[in-house]
Design a protein around this motif. Structure first.
Motif: not given
Length: 421
Positions: A217-238, A332-339
């Motif tokens: 996800a970070v690698a994809r964000a680096r080549v994203s056209s968004s200036a401020q992409p967001m990545v949120m990994p979700l994890f649980h105890p299991f 990755v959560l891109p900005q609206p233009e890239e989406a």
């Protein structure tokens, strides 16, 4: 609307690598009275050791035997589980000892406590994706009572104002969002495909990936056209092998190595949900420091989320369309233009898939020569071919059954049109 967004997306491609900052939010769900405290402390110690922070979505008082939370099997012996099986009202708030341990990390800035529903009850509702919910359809007044009570409990032991919300099972309704705004929440985090009404004033921070997908996800964000992409990994105890050796996907040592890697990324800001909201509405984030800017606009408003949701819905199309977007674009959560740009590419690829089916059917019909449409042999032959192709596609990729059926329908009718022409 999509085409209008293309120039903006193309312009954003000119942004330099130095100007792009990747926001990462570590979200851990199901912290409660029955979740594994030893694993949670190891997670927090690892995060703090590497100078990062994270969000724990905490259940104010877990409804043990109706929550769908599997940690109770590890917390109880077999005899105790059998004795408690009929105690359907077993509700446990966070113990004082555990809340004191977590409060230390809250005070040091390592941890943000987000509210994770009220009791995390697993209620069946056919109207929601997955069929489970605690909040959907339960009415405005009941949700107000539940969420206000839970918020007060979390704020009392954490010593901090709770402004972030994570709905159990990623399930909520418009009443939920109205109550959150009323109670002073600033943001909420659910899934990327969940709809949010356009009048919602909360910041929307959907989870985008899991821990194993974080590097991609970070690698994809680096080549994203968004200036401020967001990545949120979700994890649980299991997700940790120390908790569940069969279903776990990462060990605590591997998690520590992942945090070390994350801390070493010069273009990544690891922030909490509250910090991301502050970044979006009041300023920009430099490391863990907030620099206010009165002219800044929200980075995580409903417009951004819904633009990404439209892209994600299109990304469910088969490979002929999905291959049109870069690998990892869904992480990755891109900005609206890239989406909007990615959605257009998917749409064009999907149309191309139908056009190919149409042209092939038309050519097949024309090549049938002097055959008459109503001759039994011709009808039987074309039906056998279509049925055979349909079965082959179904067996190969069962998840694409509807799309394949639609393409074969286009092929069939275009074949008939070719015969009639």
């Amino acid at each position: 609307m999509i085409c209008a967004a293309l120039p903006a997306a193309a312009a954003s491609l000119q942004a330099t690598d130095e100007s792009r900052r990747i926001t990462v939010i570590l979200r851990y769900d199901d912290c409660s009275a029955v979740s594994p405290t030893d694993i949670e402390l190891r997670v927090l110690e690892s995060v703090r050791r590497h100078g990062l922070n994270c969000v724990f979505a905490a259940i104010p008082q877990v409804h043990v035997h109706d929550s769908g939370y599997k940690g109770v099997q590890a917390a109880q012996g077999a005899d105790e589980q059998e004795n408690c099986a009929e105690e359907v009202t077993d509700v446990r708030p966070l113990p004082q000892e555990k809340s004191a341990l977590l409060r230390e990390f809250v005070r040091s800035g390592t941890l943000e406590i987000a509210q994770h529903g009220y009791e995390h009850r697993r209620l069946q509702n056919a109207s929601v994706r997955g069929g489970n919910t605690e909040l959907f359809g339960r009415g405005l007044e009941l949700q107000r009572q539940m969420l206000a009570s839970g918020k007060a409990a979390l704020e009392e032991w954490s010593g901090r104002k709770v402004t972030s919300f994570v709905p159990p099972f990623n399930s909520y309704d418009n009443d939920t969002l109205a109550v959150l705004e009323e109670l002073g929440f600033l943001n909420f985090s659910a899934g990327m495909l969940d709809a949010v009404p356009e009048y919602c004033k909360l910041s929307v921070l959907p989870h985008t990936c899991n821990l194993l997908q974080l590097k991609d996800a970070v690698a994809r964000a680096r080549v994203s056209s968004s200036a401020q992409p967001m990545v949120m990994p979700l994890f649980h105890p299991f997700d940790f092998t120390e908790y569940d050796s069969r279903k776990g996907c990462i060990s605590l040592d591997e998690f520590d190595s992942l945090m070390a890697w994350l801390a070493a990324q010069h273009d990544v800001d690891v922030v909490t949900m509250q910090q991301a909201t502050t970044q979006g509405k009041n300023g920009t984030m430099t490391g863990n420091a907030v620099q206010t800017d009165a002219s800044a606009v929200s980075l995580y408003d409903v417009t951004r989320h819904m633009a990404h949701r439209c892209f994600m819905l299109f990304s469910l199309h088969p490979r002929v369309a999905a291959s049109a977007v870069p690998v990892g674009a869904r992480l990755v959560l891109p900005q609206p233009e890239e989406a909007a740009f990615l959605r257009l590419r998917l749409l064009l690829a999907t149309i191309a898939g139908y056009l190919v089916a149409f042209v092939m059917g038309l050519v097949a019909g024309r090549l049938s020569g002097t055959q008459t449409l109503f001759e039994p042999q011709w009808v039987a032959g074309i039906l056998i071919v279509v049925a055979g192709l349909w079965c082959l596609m179904l067996l190969r990729r069962r998840s694409e059954i509807y799309y394949n059926a639609a393409r074969l329908t286009v092929f069939f009718f275009s074949c008939i049109a070719g015969v009639l022409l």
